[in-house]
Each structure stands twice: as C-alpha cells, then as structure tokens.
Design a protein around this motif. Structure first.
Motif, PDB file in Angstrom:
ATOM      1  N   ILE A 156      -7.391  -1.642  -2.040  1.00 40.45           N
ATOM      2  CA  ILE A 156      -6.947  -0.302  -1.642  1.00 40.45           C
ATOM      3  C   ILE A 156      -7.831   0.749  -2.309  1.00 40.45           C
ATOM      4  O   ILE A 156      -8.258   1.721  -1.683  1.00 40.45           O
ATOM      5  N   LEU A 210       0.548   3.928  -2.992  1.00 46.26           N
ATOM      6  CA  LEU A 210      -0.349   5.023  -2.630  1.00 46.26           C
ATOM      7  C   LEU A 210      -0.096   6.329  -3.388  1.00 46.26           C
ATOM      8  O   LEU A 210      -1.049   6.933  -3.886  1.00 46.26           O
ATOM      9  N   SER A 240       0.831  -1.208   0.000  1.00 45.19           N
ATOM     10  CA  SER A 240       0.000   0.000   0.000  1.00 45.19           C
ATOM     11  C   SER A 240       0.856   1.244   0.000  1.00 45.19           C
ATOM     12  O   SER A 240       0.640   2.161  -0.793  1.00 45.19           O
ATOM     13  N   ARG A 241       1.829   1.256   0.908  1.00 43.85           N
ATOM     14  CA  ARG A 241       2.646   2.454   1.011  1.00 43.85           C
ATOM     15  C   ARG A 241       3.361   2.746  -0.305  1.00 43.85           C
ATOM     16  O   ARG A 241       3.555   3.885  -0.695  1.00 43.85           O
ATOM     17  N   SER A 271      -5.204  -6.987  -4.088  1.00 41.44           N
ATOM     18  CA  SER A 271      -4.688  -5.963  -3.170  1.00 41.44           C
ATOM     19  C   SER A 271      -4.938  -4.574  -3.710  1.00 41.44           C
ATOM     20  O   SER A 271      -5.402  -3.683  -2.999  1.00 41.44           O
ATOM     21  N   THR A 272      -4.596  -4.389  -4.997  1.00 45.37           N
ATOM     22  CA  THR A 272      -4.751  -3.057  -5.585  1.00 45.37           C
ATOM     23  C   THR A 272      -6.180  -2.571  -5.483  1.00 45.37           C
ATOM     24  O   THR A 272      -6.443  -1.468  -4.993  1.00 45.37           O
TER      25      THR A 272
END
Lengths: 245, 217, 227
Positions: free
Chosen positions: C191, C12, C8-9, C187-188
């Motif tokens: 988010i 982002l 995520s980091r 995951s993408t």
C-alpha cells in the motif's frame, strides 16, 4: 533463355505513407557490369538501393538475386544481405572496432569463420583497398576517404555477388574522393558487379558500362556512357546534363 | 589526543569488517542491476509493443518508490518463499531497484548510438539480435559509463538501507558501536569518512575506465 | 484479495496522516535546499579561490556520504557537542542541506550553460556583476534548471522515506507501526508503494505542466540527470 543476370528488378514500387518514391522501376544487371545511377537528389535512388538489399521492404514489384526471388514472402532477409555488399554515404563504420575488426566481425559473427581465417581474409581485403597499414586504427582516427575504403573492405569481406554504392563520395572533401574512386575503379577492373548511385560524372564516364538516369521515381533513360553524354534521347536528360556540366 | 585515538581505534576495529559487507552488497546489487537494466533497455527499444510496455512499466513504477520500501517488500516476499540470508535478500532488492535506474541509463545510451550502426550491421547480414549484441550494445555500454559511474555511487550510498533488515554492514555496526561507546559522532563520522573515500575511489577508477574505452566518434 | 481491500480501507487514514508529514518534509527540505543551494552555486562559480574550495568541499561532503549517515550524525552525533535537534528539525535540516548540495550542482550546470556571451553583453551595457547575475543570468538559468529541479523534487519525496529511522511519524513511520501491529508487512508496504507511486505520478504531471507553461522558445534545456 537461361537468365544469367546477377540482379533483376521488375516493376519496383515503394511508397512511404502517402508518398510514392519509386513508381515502377525495372532493371537487369549482368555479371561484371558496372552501372551508375544518376539523377537529381531525392528521386528515390538511395531508396532503390535500400530496397534491393531489403533494408526497406518494397511495396510492389519483384526482385531476383541470381536465381532467387528475394521479394518472395518467407525469404531469409539476413541470408540475402550476405550476398549483397553495401557501401554507405556516411560510412557507418563500427566505431568501437578497429579497421581490421570492422572487416572480420561479419566473417566471424555472421559467416561463422574461425578467427585466424577471418583475420587473414580481412587483411587481404584491407590490402585490396590500400588500408593495410591502418588495420589497427579506430574509425575515429581515420580520414573520411580512409573510412570509406574500410567500408568497402567490410562489404567485400562477405564475398558478395554484387556491390551497392550509395553516394560513396558525397560526404567526402574533394581531395579525398580520388582515393575512393580509385578503389572502385580497381574493383570494376577485377570484375566486380557494381551498382553505384553517384554524382561523380567522371567516374560514370570512365568506368561504367551503363548509365541510368532516374528522376521522379522513374528511370527516364539508360544507355552506354557515350550514348548518355553525347546523344541523350530524352529532353529531361538533356536538362539534367546541362545543369551539372 | 590519546583518548581520541583510542576511541577511533575501537570504532575502526568494529567498522572495518563491515567494509567487506558494504562493498559486496554494492557490487552484487550493481551486477544484478546491470543485467536487469540492459535486458529491460533492449526490450524497451527493440522488444515490440508488449515487451516494451512491460519494460517501461517496470522502470516507471520501480523508480517511483523509495528504495527502502522496495527492500522491505522484497525482503518479506522472499522470506515467505525461500530461506535467504538478509545479506542476499538485501543485495537482490537493491539490485532490483537499481535495475530500473540502469535501464534508463542504457536506454539513453542505446539511443545515442547512431542509427547508421544498426543499418550497417544489418547490411552485412547480421540478424537484429546479433546486431544488438555485437554492434549496438558494446557501444552503448561505453557511452553509458559516465552515467553508470554516478549510479555506482548511488548504489554504494543506498547500501546503508539494507541495515533495516539487519545486514551487518557499516551503518549497523556504527550504530552498535555508538551504543557501546556512547560516542555516536565518532562512530557515524568515521562511517561517513569511509563512504567518502569509497565514493572518491570509485569515481576516479571509473573515470580512468571511461578514458580508456572512450569511443572517438 | 478482498481482505487486502478491507485491510487497506482500515489502515489508510493512518497512512494518509503520515503521508502529510512526508510531503511537508519533502517540500520543506526542497525549499531549504533552494535557499542554501542557489547561493552556494553562485559562490562556487563567482567566488574567490578559497571560497570555491570550501564550497566544493561542502558539496562533496553531502554528495559523497549516504543520507542516512548524515541523518544519524545530525540527530545522534551532534548532541555529543550539546547541539540537539528534535526529530523533525533534524529531518528538515539534514534533508535540506543534503538537497542543497545537489541543487547547487544543478544550478551550477544551468548557470554555466547560459553562455559566457550573456555575461559579457550585460557588462558591456554597464551592469555590475551582481546586476548581470540577477537580471540576465539567473532568469535564464532558472528555466534551464527546471528538468533537474523537477527530478530533485521527486527524489526528495522518495528520500524522506529514511527519516522513519529516527522515529519521525511520516508515511514510513506509520507503516512500520501498522505492519507490526497487524503482522502484515507485505500488504502494508505494498500500500505504501502504491501511495508513493500515486504521489510521484501526480507531482510529475504537475511539474510537466508547469514546465510547459514556463517554456521559452529557443531556450534549450540541459539534460536532466537522474539523482
């Protein structure tokens, strides 16, 4: 002495939050008795009826229906309600069902009756209240008095031991109250045990065996119609009577 | 004029098989959404604190996310677990999303049913469950028909989104034929007309249903 | 789980860049929708029969067809007639016109809820129709329309998600690139879902606050209908 009463209420109390609405009411109803409860509005009369069929849980006191203590913990409330019939001020007919189906739905879904048996019995009950020819109509197509009579038939259909009437004619136009009161009188003559909250003094005088005057959450006085209307014992009863006659 | 008819015919030839796919996806999604929606609405109102919170969370979160994203997430999650066709995954994803919107519709409808109905049902000895099933829900569903008709058209239009996972519905076919004939306007325009016709049919059909089952209170 | 946070980091910043575009398009489309939608609603209510028919046709066209189809017609179809738009322009235009049709219906509902008596009273003190609309009807209607309009704002944020299909680098567009670059679609998009939830949540709160501030006692609100 064996207790043959249909209903026995002992020291009933009911509070809503901080407000105590019923402050210790005791009452016994014998089979075939017709009792009319009168009194100023908002003194707990309707709440009393709701406590009897456990729609509202009493905060204190005990109630017996025939020989079962229905306020005991662990009581199957749904089963208890089958034996108590209730007629509402706002009728509360099931809007999506015909008059006939309003009466059959309890029989088929609650008592597990077969559909044709239920239909036969329902027709009988509708006949009893004079609504046979409207069996196929929906509540939206009925007048107030007709709706209430179907409401009575619906309650009768469950073969209750006692019928509770919560101001059955208060929401009706004056011309329509007569038909409902006539049905109630007929039921009384047929021997139904009835507990009626009402302002209809004529009905109380003619049909009831006993009149109960409730005010401020207490039973102030009770007696036969003659005693009640002609020789009231309490001052408050006298005041009440002078206001309504 | 002849040219126009010819290209129209080509487009129709290829688009019409897509109609069945679009309609099926829509109907399956609506069915799934209906089931989820009614259950969630009942849980939200009658389910008590925990179940009510779960239903509320589902409704709020799912409605905050675009349907495309939901389709993507569910498609990839489903693919990782089970071998389902894009058609079914897409229909399910669409249904999952629609369920959240339908739960709001039915929640509103249940709350419009007069409280006296439940009271009267309990008074003749019905359990809470029976009362909900036999008295409250049948009325709520009828009250919900106008809003549900709206949801029908929304799901129909959102069905185009499953094209992103490769389902051969109208849009994907329109895109294919437009790259073949190099006449995108004809292809997409015809697709648009189909949707317009479907929407109008559905709206008319549902207003007939609404009139037939209307409850006179 | 830890990998998820690391991932995520990493992605982002890119996603937030895309989010900016998403929000810009949403707000822009909403404004276009307002500017076009309000007059449309007025024509629908106060126009002559022919005008009414045209306007109703326009509204039904945009409300009866999927947004995606409209987008493709504008971006791929119109060039056939030598009308070409850039991706961004096509996005703004399509979403704007689409929103205008829905907003026109919301305004119509609000204006019609204002009650005929208001118009009659305004004419009675000598106002022209136009003045009455401007000074009496609209101020009330604009307050009544707030719930539906708030819904439309939130709907716009969600509906911009389709513009990635004409390669606009919005949140979804960036997400698509990232998901294929790292082979991490779930995951993408999770988010992405969280980002949308946060945005929608914040916008809802802001709109609620604004709604409370603008509340006029005694002026009811019409039921907000879900988009």
């Amino acid at each position: 002495m064996p207790d043959e009463s249909i209903l026995r209420i002992e020291n009933l109390r009911k509070s809503f939050g901080q407000t105590e609405v019923i402050k210790g009411v005791s009452l016994t109803v014998q089979p075939k008795e017709v009792i009319v409860i009168v009194g100023p509005s908002g003194t707990g009369k309707s709440t009393l009826l709701q406590c009897i069929n456990l729609l509202t849980r009493p905060t204190g006191g005990r109630i017996w229906l025939e020989d079962q203590e229905i306020t005991a913990p662990g009581t199957d409330e749904d089963k208890v309600r089958r034996r108590i019939g209730m007629v509402f001020q706002e009728f509360n007919l099931f809007n999506h069902l015909t008059a006939l189906d309003n009466v059959t739905v309890g029989m088929t879904k609650v008592l597990g009756m077969k559909p044709d048996e239920a239909r036969r019995k329902s027709s009988f009950e509708l006949e009893r209240v004079g609504m046979s020819e409207h069996a196929g109509k929906y509540p939206g197509q009925l007048s107030g008095g007709q709706k209430q009579r179907v409401g009575i038939a619906r309650a009768l259909g469950m073969d209750p031991s006692i019928m509770l009437f919560d101001e059955p004619t208060s929401a009706l136009d004056p011309e329509l109250t007569g038909e409902v009161l006539a049905v109630m009188q007929k039921l009384a003559r047929e021997g139904m045990t009835m507990l009626v909250v009402s302002h209809e003094m004529g009905f109380a005088r003619e049909v009831s065996n006993r009149i109960v005057f409730m005010e401020g959450g207490f039973i102030v006085e009770e007696g036969s119609p003659r005693e009640f209307f002609n020789a009231p014992k309490s001052e408050r009863t006298r005041q009440f009577l002078s206001m309504i006659t | 004029m002849e040219e126009l008819s010819r290209s129209l015919f080509t487009v129709l030839q290829y688009l019409v098989p897509g109609l069945g796919v679009t309609v099926s996806v829509t109907l399956i999604a609506l069915g799934i959404g209906f089931t989820i929606g009614t259950v969630m609405a009942v849980l939200r109102i009658y389910g008590g604190r925990i179940l009510g919170a779960v239903a509320a969370t589902y409704s709020i979160l799912v409605r905050a996310v675009p349907v495309v994203v939901i389709i993507f997430i569910l498609f990839f999650v489903i693919s990782a677990v089970v071998d389902l066709s894009p058609f079914l995954s897409g229909a399910f994803a669409l249904g999952f999303a629609s369920g959240a919107y339908q739960s709001e519709i039915f929640r509103g409808a249940i709350m419009s049913v007069p409280p006296g109905q439940m009271i009267a049902a309990r008074a003749i000895g019905m359990s809470r469950f029976k009362a909900i099933r036999c008295i409250v829900l049948p009325q709520a569903v009828r009250l919900a028909i106008p809003a549900w008709a709206n949801e029908f058209t929304l799901v129909l239009k959102d069905s185009t989104l499953v094209y992103v996972i490769g389902v051969p519905e109208i849009m994907r076919r329109a895109q294919w034929i437009s790259s073949r004939t190099l006449e995108p306007f004809m292809a997409f325009g015809t697709a648009a007309v189909f949707y317009l016709v479907f929407t109008m049919l559905a709206t008319r059909l549902l207003s007939i249903v609404e009139r037939r089952y209307r409850i006179i209170m | 789980m830890h990998d998820f946070f690391v991932f995520s980091r990493m992605v982002l910043p890119d996603l937030l860049q895309g989010t900016r575009i998403t929000l810009e398009i949403a707000v822009g489309a909403l404004l276009i929708g307002f500017v076009v939608g309000l007059p449309t609603a007025l024509l629908r209510i106060y126009g002559n029969p022919w005008l009414k028919r045209i306007v109703i046709g326009y509204i039904n066209l945009f409300r009866g067809t999927p947004l995606l189809v409209q987008l493709f017609i504008v971006y791929y179809g119109l060039p056939e007639f030598n009308v070409t738009f850039s991706r961004l322009t096509a996005a703004y235009l399509t979403l704007g016109l689409n929103s205008s049709a829905y907003q026109a219906e919301y305004f119509r509902g609000a204006i019609q809820s204002v009650g005929r008596g208001q118009m009659v009273a305004a004419r009675a003190i000598g106002m022209s129709r136009l003045k009455a609309i401007r000074h009496i009807i609209l101020p009330q209607a604009l307050r009544l329309v707030l719930p539906s309009w708030s819904n439309e704002m939130i709907a716009m944020i969600k509906y911009t998600a389709v513009v990635f299909l004409i390669a606009v680098p919005d949140l979804m567009g960036k997400a698509k690139i990232i998901s294929s670059r790292y082979f991490a679609p779930i995951s993408t998009y999770l988010i992405v879902a969280f980002i949308y939830m946060i945005i929608v949540g914040l916008v809802s709160l802001i709109l609620q606050y604004v709604g409370k501030k603008l509340e006029t006692p005694g002026l009811g609100s019409i039921e907000a209908t879900a988009r």
